[in-house]
Enzyme design. Structure first.
Site, PDB file in Angstrom:
ATOM      1  N   GLU A  58      17.033   6.611  47.911  1.00 25.82           N
ATOM      2  CA  GLU A  58      15.912   5.682  47.887  1.00 25.82           C
ATOM      3  C   GLU A  58      14.855   6.096  46.868  1.00 25.82           C
ATOM      4  OE1 GLU A  58      17.011   6.060  52.366  1.00 25.82           O
ATOM      5  OE2 GLU A  58      17.282   7.199  50.505  1.00 25.82           O
ATOM      6  N   TRP A 176      57.523  22.712  41.933  1.00 27.15           N
ATOM      7  CA  TRP A 176      56.687  21.690  42.536  1.00 27.15           C
ATOM      8  C   TRP A 176      57.588  20.645  43.193  1.00 27.15           C
ATOM      9  CZ3 TRP A 176      51.717  22.813  42.772  1.00 27.15           C
ATOM     10  CH2 TRP A 176      51.171  23.663  41.807  1.00 27.15           C
ATOM     11  N   ARG A 213      40.949  20.761  38.966  1.00 29.10           N
ATOM     12  CA  ARG A 213      41.217  20.992  37.557  1.00 29.10           C
ATOM     13  C   ARG A 213      41.415  19.692  36.785  1.00 29.10           C
ATOM     14  NH1 ARG A 213      43.881  24.928  40.356  1.00 29.10           N
ATOM     15  NH2 ARG A 213      45.985  24.052  40.134  1.00 29.10           N
TER      16      ARG A 213
END
Length: 370
Positions: A58, A176, A213
């Site tokens: 505000e 991965w 990252r």
């Protein structure tokens, strides 16, 4: 829908978009957005809570609007504060600005506010409309509300698995399973949380950095928190080596001064918590300790044991699950460990609130129902 009602919803939706910019940066304060519309119906000012919680939305929006705020309308995603803190109450700023009308999405459960801000505005002769896009506003500040009402943060678990729910091979290899697009989304999740939690098992197996990252968002890395009952965190791991740059906390039950000092010398804060009946760190106390340190939004990136413990303790609020189009099989490591269910009706239930595609992977976000 009436024109005024639609206008209120449109401006509040824009204010909520501003509020979301503060997620992960404003703890222990709520993330608030504010838009000032002048008497001619033009946007005169806009703001959102700044890093660390000050200045308030505000204040920024009113400063931008200046004299154009007089006779206008303020759209605020959370009830304006009514108590004196580091700065004067926002209700006083709104009143002195000459604002004619204030539209609020949801009330602030903080006992110092909790309807008082709206009452003060009404007593000053300002027209007040509340409840506009309340559900969306409650979701934005679900973490702040939980901190105020239950003394714990909002907990979101992030899982990256195969289609059959495996997060690693039997030998522990996991990097991965999902692709680069999923990992980028995971980093974006880190950017909007105050802290990220993992267990010592994950640290020892993967040596994660737990940072954000994404280009341009590196400074939004959350506080790293490790559950490490016996203080096994290696001094050479990434978390320890970067603790001087990125706040790193270790929750433990260990009382060995030498181990504590070794981590403290690296810039790590060691926090003692109690052990539960299962011999592990007592998660409700962990969450209470984090909330007392100002954490409102906690992301967890741990193994199946941590995920199961959060569910068994009724501490998991959201689940973001990334799935690769692949299989590992029965001998893989499961994303969720032992829950000890004896009846199907005791299964935790989830409501899907978002889903999408990330490269070759898919992802879903769920709200849990206990």
């Amino acid at each position: 829908m009436k024109k005024q009602e639609q206008q209120d919803r449109d401006y509040m939706a824009a204010a909520l978009s501003l509020a979301r910019r503060g997620l992960g940066r404003v703890a222990p304060n709520p993330a608030v957005g504010c838009i000032i519309v002048d008497s001619q119906g033009h946007v005169a000012g806009r703001g959102w809570t700044q890093p660390g919680g000050r200045p308030h939305a505000e204040t920024i929006a009113l400063n931008q609007a200046g004299d154009r705020a007089r006779g206008g309308c303020a759209y605020v995603t959370l009830e304006p504060c009514a108590h004196h803190g580091q700065t004067p109450p926002c209700v006083e700023s709104l009143i002195s600005s000459g604002i004619k009308r204030v539209v609020v999405a949801t009330t602030d459960p903080d006992r110092r506010v909790n309807g008082k801000g709206l009452d003060i505005l009404r007593q000053a002769g300002i027209e007040v409309q509340s409840g506009v896009l309340k559900e969306a506003a409650d979701e934005v500040n679900a973490g702040f509300f939980l901190k105020v009402q239950q003394n714990r943060p909002l907990v979101t678990a992030k899982i990256a698995s195969t289609l059959d729910g495996k997060i690693a091979l039997a030998n522990g290899k996991s990097q991965w399973i999902t692709g680069a697009e999923s990992r980028a989304r995971g980093h974006a999740l880190r950017a909007v949380h105050d802290a990220i939690l993992t267990g010592i098992g994950t640290v020892l197996a993967d040596d994660p950095a737990l940072t954000c990252r994404l280009p341009g968002l590196e400074e939004r890395s959350p506080i790293r928190v490790v559950l490490d009952r016996e203080l096994r965190l290696p001094a050479e791991c990434q978390l320890a080596q970067t603790a001087a740059e990125i706040p790193t906390w270790v929750m433990t039950a260990c009382e060995e001064r030498e181990k504590k000092q070794k981590l403290a010398d690296l810039g790590i804060e060691v926090i003692n918590v109690a052990v539960g009946g299962d011999g592990k760190l007592f998660l409700p106390e962990v969450m209470k300790s984090l909330a007392q340190r100002g954490i409102t939004r906690l992301l967890t990136e741990g193994g199946g044991k941590l995920n199961a413990s959060l569910i068994r303790s009724s501490l998991l609020d959201r689940l973001v699950w990334f799935r690769a189009s692949s299989l590992i099989g029965e001998d893989g490591v499961s994303a969720v460990g032992l829950l000890g269910l004896e009846k199907l009706e005791h299964m935790p239930r989830f409501t899907k609130i978002f889903d999408g595609v990330a490269g070759a992977d898919c992802w879903e976000e769920y709200r849990i129902t206990y």
